[in-house]
Design a protein around this motif. Structure first.
Motif, PDB file in Angstrom:
ATOM      1  N   TYR A 388     133.687  69.101  37.657  1.00 13.45           N
ATOM      2  CA  TYR A 388     133.308  67.801  38.223  1.00 13.45           C
ATOM      3  C   TYR A 388     133.531  67.778  39.738  1.00 13.45           C
ATOM      4  O   TYR A 388     132.796  67.099  40.470  1.00 13.45           O
ATOM      5  CB  TYR A 388     134.087  66.685  37.536  1.00 13.45           C
ATOM      6  N   PHE A 389     134.535  68.480  40.202  1.00 16.06           N
ATOM      7  CA  PHE A 389     134.737  68.630  41.647  1.00 16.06           C
ATOM      8  C   PHE A 389     133.524  69.314  42.267  1.00 16.06           C
ATOM      9  O   PHE A 389     133.006  68.889  43.311  1.00 16.06           O
ATOM     10  CB  PHE A 389     136.016  69.430  41.888  1.00 16.06           C
ATOM     11  N   LYS A 390     133.042  70.373  41.608  1.00 15.71           N
ATOM     12  CA  LYS A 390     131.853  71.063  42.103  1.00 15.71           C
ATOM     13  C   LYS A 390     130.637  70.146  42.045  1.00 15.71           C
ATOM     14  O   LYS A 390     129.800  70.144  42.958  1.00 15.71           O
ATOM     15  CB  LYS A 390     131.598  72.335  41.296  1.00 15.71           C
ATOM     16  N   ALA A 391     130.511  69.371  40.974  1.00 16.33           N
ATOM     17  CA  ALA A 391     129.386  68.444  40.857  1.00 16.33           C
ATOM     18  C   ALA A 391     129.390  67.441  42.008  1.00 16.33           C
ATOM     19  O   ALA A 391     128.343  67.127  42.593  1.00 16.33           O
ATOM     20  CB  ALA A 391     129.446  67.710  39.520  1.00 16.33           C
ATOM     21  N   ASN A 392     130.565  66.934  42.341  1.00 14.57           N
ATOM     22  CA  ASN A 392     130.683  66.000  43.460  1.00 14.57           C
ATOM     23  C   ASN A 392     130.269  66.666  44.771  1.00 14.57           C
ATOM     24  O   ASN A 392     129.527  66.082  45.587  1.00 14.57           O
ATOM     25  CB  ASN A 392     132.120  65.507  43.551  1.00 14.57           C
ATOM     26  N   PHE A 393     130.708  67.896  44.973  1.00 17.30           N
ATOM     27  CA  PHE A 393     130.350  68.637  46.187  1.00 17.30           C
ATOM     28  C   PHE A 393     128.841  68.879  46.241  1.00 17.30           C
ATOM     29  O   PHE A 393     128.200  68.654  47.275  1.00 17.30           O
ATOM     30  CB  PHE A 393     131.110  69.964  46.210  1.00 17.30           C
ATOM     31  N   LEU A 394     128.258  69.354  45.135  1.00 15.77           N
ATOM     32  CA  LEU A 394     126.824  69.648  45.108  1.00 15.77           C
ATOM     33  C   LEU A 394     125.996  68.398  45.382  1.00 15.77           C
ATOM     34  O   LEU A 394     125.012  68.436  46.129  1.00 15.77           O
ATOM     35  CB  LEU A 394     126.439  70.235  43.753  1.00 15.77           C
ATOM     36  N   GLN A 395     126.397  67.296  44.773  1.00 16.50           N
ATOM     37  CA  GLN A 395     125.621  66.071  44.949  1.00 16.50           C
ATOM     38  C   GLN A 395     125.683  65.584  46.392  1.00 16.50           C
ATOM     39  O   GLN A 395     124.654  65.229  46.974  1.00 16.50           O
ATOM     40  CB  GLN A 395     126.141  64.996  43.999  1.00 16.50           C
ATOM     41  N   ASN A 396     126.861  65.581  46.977  1.00 11.26           N
ATOM     42  CA  ASN A 396     126.982  65.136  48.366  1.00 11.26           C
ATOM     43  C   ASN A 396     126.258  66.083  49.322  1.00 11.26           C
ATOM     44  O   ASN A 396     125.660  65.648  50.314  1.00 11.26           O
ATOM     45  CB  ASN A 396     128.457  65.022  48.754  1.00 11.26           C
ATOM     46  N   GLN A 397     126.305  67.382  49.020  1.00 12.47           N
ATOM     47  CA  GLN A 397     125.592  68.354  49.840  1.00 12.47           C
ATOM     48  C   GLN A 397     124.091  68.095  49.793  1.00 12.47           C
ATOM     49  O   GLN A 397     123.408  68.103  50.831  1.00 12.47           O
ATOM     50  CB  GLN A 397     125.909  69.767  49.344  1.00 12.47           C
ATOM     51  N   ALA A 398     123.552  67.848  48.605  1.00 10.74           N
ATOM     52  CA  ALA A 398     122.119  67.584  48.468  1.00 10.74           C
ATOM     53  C   ALA A 398     121.736  66.257  49.106  1.00 10.74           C
ATOM     54  O   ALA A 398     120.671  66.139  49.736  1.00 10.74           O
ATOM     55  CB  ALA A 398     121.737  67.585  46.985  1.00 10.74           C
ATOM     56  N   ILE A 399     122.585  65.244  48.965  1.00 13.89           N
ATOM     57  CA  ILE A 399     122.308  63.959  49.610  1.00 13.89           C
ATOM     58  C   ILE A 399     122.208  64.139  51.117  1.00 13.89           C
ATOM     59  O   ILE A 399     121.293  63.603  51.777  1.00 13.89           O
ATOM     60  CB  ILE A 399     123.397  62.925  49.250  1.00 13.89           C
ATOM     61  N   GLY A 400     123.119  64.910  51.703  1.00 17.75           N
ATOM     62  CA  GLY A 400     123.077  65.153  53.134  1.00 17.75           C
ATOM     63  C   GLY A 400     121.804  65.866  53.557  1.00 17.75           C
ATOM     64  O   GLY A 400     121.169  65.489  54.565  1.00 17.75           O
ATOM     65  N   TYR A 401     121.386  66.872  52.774  1.00 16.21           N
ATOM     66  CA  TYR A 401     120.178  67.627  53.112  1.00 16.21           C
ATOM     67  C   TYR A 401     118.943  66.735  53.065  1.00 16.21           C
ATOM     68  O   TYR A 401     118.132  66.716  54.005  1.00 16.21           O
ATOM     69  CB  TYR A 401     120.016  68.800  52.150  1.00 16.21           C
ATOM     70  N   PHE A 402     118.786  65.984  51.979  1.00 13.59           N
ATOM     71  CA  PHE A 402     117.578  65.172  51.826  1.00 13.59           C
ATOM     72  C   PHE A 402     117.576  63.959  52.759  1.00 13.59           C
ATOM     73  O   PHE A 402     116.508  63.477  53.147  1.00 13.59           O
ATOM     74  CB  PHE A 402     117.412  64.748  50.372  1.00 13.59           C
ATOM     75  N   THR A 403     118.753  63.457  53.100  1.00  9.63           N
ATOM     76  CA  THR A 403     118.813  62.360  54.082  1.00  9.63           C
ATOM     77  C   THR A 403     118.331  62.850  55.444  1.00  9.63           C
ATOM     78  O   THR A 403     117.557  62.158  56.136  1.00  9.63           O
ATOM     79  CB  THR A 403     120.244  61.817  54.188  1.00  9.63           C
ATOM     80  N   ARG A 404     118.765  64.047  55.841  1.00  9.71           N
ATOM     81  CA  ARG A 404     118.292  64.615  57.105  1.00  9.71           C
ATOM     82  C   ARG A 404     116.788  64.879  57.055  1.00  9.71           C
ATOM     83  O   ARG A 404     116.061  64.633  58.031  1.00  9.71           O
ATOM     84  CB  ARG A 404     119.037  65.920  57.407  1.00  9.71           C
TER      85      ARG A 404
END
Length: 512
Positions: A388-404
């Motif tokens: 779940y820690f990894k899931a949180n990291f992956l989701q935030n990483q993808a949110i940052g990429y797509f927001t940019r």
């Protein structure tokens, strides 16, 4: 080691507490990627995947809750823990587990097993799969308890087992594991049965398996006719069961091989750390020794009973890993191997019986086994939290990429929100500045296995993810071939370089 006065209440409470320890992060956060990003308001394929009972459950849920299904972490997650707890209660009843430690550890290992962690990543469907688990355990229980006085239990059990398979086909090994363990423990409790009882019992169970599979296939055929559909070829669902004898013998051999020596770093690996692998081997061989010792005791009393106990013990790896017989090994993944938890369930059963036989077994046998199982359960809880820690990291990483990405698109000269967007090479995106976390690499459990070689931003549901989590849902041009050959597009660099996003022919072109 006192016996519990109310094992079911203890098991349900333990399932909730262990469940919060293992899955609390998933219950109190919303991680939505991979299938959940696309299917978070539905269930995905049902009838076309041979899961007709899943379609029934879907329609019942839609009727009860007013139409739309939702991927709700707290509601679905707590319901999942309760359903696993009910399965553990039935398992304790079947195998007559009453000791406090046995009940607590049974609930813990069934709740924290990595398959549950994997299913939690598909929150929209996890409670339905756990209903399938309950149906499988209940069906096997009724089949095993059927006799002449209660003849109706066998057909009722076959109906429940067929419904379990109609939820998810991987319930077949669960039914087989419960039936075989019940048969093995019956030999332990009743060593004075008549000569042919074992043979007739085995024959009746084999016929019950044939009956519930016939019911499943008949209902599957009927559901396809009613829906006017046919089985999907996804992961060769429409060809399951077709193969030569040599192929199935090879699969059976693999089932035994992976029972004793499970391969590391695979999507079906339920022992993802070195310590868990050692603990699994310790539990396995400790259980084998307890089983062989019990067989020797039965053999001294009546040789035939000892041999029968040995036969059931020898068949247990095949039942637990029967998914390897059903499916080509390349198609087996984390959601399909919950039956492997019955290695630990069988071990707890043998421990309980060892504790009852105080004249033959010293107390340290039970205490040592309890300590082993406690370590296994705690490490599984720890592993779940890492996922779940990894899931949180992956989701935030993808949110940052797509927001940019959305910001860059809206900043391009000539942009208009009314212009459609054409994404080129969208399955080969690269995030050059994304941090690499090597500590996450060993997490191979789906859906948490994304890494720098296969990042989440290239997942098939990335447009749904961007729509849900980044507040960006443009008009997308699906057929982009007409743009790929344009000279100005061919001259464009790849994103995120300057000039990788341009307005061309009344459309925003993004070249990945």
């Amino acid at each position: 080691m006192e016996q519990s006065k109310n094992p079911c209440r203890l098991i349900l409470l333990s399932a909730l507490l262990w469940g919060l320890f293992a899955h609390g992060m998933m219950l109190l956060n919303k991680f939505s990627f991979h299938d959940d990003a696309k299917l978070g308001f539905g269930l995905g394929a049902t009838v076309t995947s041979g899961r007709w009972m899943l379609e029934v459950l879907k329609r019942v849920t839609e009727f009860v809750f007013g139409g739309t299904l939702y991927s709700l972490p707290l509601f679905n997650g707590l319901l999942t823990l309760i359903l696993v707890g009910l399965a553990a209660c039935m398992t304790a009843k079947i195998f007559r587990l009453q000791r406090v430690y046995s009940c607590v550890l049974l609930a813990g290992v069934m709740v924290a097993f990595p398959v549950v962690t994997a299913m939690m990543g598909y929150m929209y469907t996890v409670p339905y799969y756990m209903i399938g688990l309950d149906l499988a355990v209940a069906g096997a229980w009724l089949i095993c308890d059927g006799d002449r006085r209660h003849w109706y239990r066998l057909p009722a059990g076959c109906v429940l087992a067929a419904c379990a398979v109609g939820v998810y086909q991987s319930c077949i090994p669960i039914v087989l594991s419960v039936m075989l363990l019940h048969m093995m423990m019956s030999l332990h409790y009743d060593a004075s049965a008549r000569r042919f009882d074992f043979f007739w019992r085995g024959l009746s169970l084999a016929l019950a398996c044939a009956l519930f599979m016939t019911l499943y296939l008949a209902a599957n055929w009927l559901s396809l006719r009613v829906a006017g559909a046919q089985l999907s070829d996804y992961e060769s669902i429409n060809t399951f069961g077709f193969g030569g004898w040599s192929e199935y013998l090879d699969r059976a051999a693999r089932a035994y091989r992976e029972f004793f020596l499970p391969p590391p770093m695979k999507m079906r690996d339920m022992y993802p750390t070195a310590s868990l692998r050692w603990l699994y081997q310790a539990v396995l061989w400790f259980g084998v020794l307890l089983g062989l010792d019990r067989a020797a005791q039965l053999f001294r009393h009546k040789p035939r009973r000892g041999l029968e106990f040995l036969l059931t013990l020898a068949l247990l790896p095949l039942a637990v890993n029967f998914i390897y017989v059903m499916v080509d090994v390349k198609m087996i993944h984390s959601l399909m191997v919950y039956s492997k938890v019955f290695v630990f369930v069988g071990f707890i059963c043998l421990l309980e019986n060892a504790a009852l036989d105080r004249l033959h077994y010293p107390r340290w046998i039970y205490r040592g086994g309890v300590l082993l199982m406690f370590c296994v359960t705690v490490l599984y809880c720890h592993f779940s939290n890492i996922c779940y820690f990894k899931a949180n990291f992956l989701q935030n990483q993808a949110i940052g990429y797509f927001t940019r990405l959305a910001t860059r698109i809206e900043s391009v000269p000539g942009y208009s929100p009314y212009l459609p967007v054409a994404f080129l090479n969208d399955d080969d995106k690269q995030d050059f500045n994304a941090p690499v976390i090597p500590e996450f690499e060993r997490i191979r459990l789906i859906p948490y296995l994304f890494n720098e070689k296969s990042p989440l931003i290239n997942n098939y549901a990335w447009k749904n993810f961007m729509r849900m989590w980044c507040d960006y849902s443009p008009i997308v041009i699906e057929n982009v071939k007409s743009f790929e050959k344009l000279p100005e597009v061919m001259a464009m660099p790849r994103y995120p370089l300057e000039g990788s996003i341009r307005v061309v022919n009344e459309a925003v072109v993004v070249k990945f």
